[in-house]
Design an enzyme around this catalytic site. Structure first.
Site: not given
Length: 134
Positions: A83, A123-126
């Site tokens: 993102l 994880g995160g925005d992945e």
């Protein structure tokens, strides 16, 4: 299995009722343990925020898709999604809004896919999408 004489009024009946009660309690305890085991297995393979498969389950599904593709004439596709400017959302609007953006993104990706496809959160925005039988 033989029936215990739980209806007897003597010492044997008392002992039989005690054994039956212990068996009932053990079965309940084993049921609870099984439910906890299933829950822990789910937690180990799914992202806590989105409930999507996590990296561990993604790699297993990707391996299965590759094996299936080798057996058939179908191909697979792997799509990596990141993102853009997600850090700006977290920094300016806070982590609660960032979490909502991640959850909404996960839900929308899931709605776009077929049942045999996988979307996972690294994880995160992945996110990673595995499309089978392309």
């Amino acid at each position: 299995m033989c029936e215990l004489p739980v209806k007897a009024t003597d010492e044997i009946g008392l002992l039989a009722r005690a054994f039956a009660d212990m068996e009932h309690r053990l079965r309940e305890h084993l049921d609870v343990l099984h439910q906890k085991e299933v829950h822990l297995h789910h937690l180990a393979q799914h992202d806590h925020l989105t409930n999507l498969p996590n990296r561990l389950l993604l790699f297993d599904r990707l391996r299965q898709a590759i094996v299936k593709a080798h057996r058939t004439t179908h191909q697979i596709a792997v799509i990596f999604i990141d993102l853009d400017r997600f850090k700006d959302i977290n920094d300016s609007l806070g982590h609660a809004v960032g979490d909502e953006v991640i959850q909404q993104s996960a839900q929308r990706l899931r709605m776009l896919l077929r049942d045999e496809d996988t979307v996972a959160r690294l994880g995160g925005d992945e996110f990673v999408v595995v499309l089978e039988q392309v």
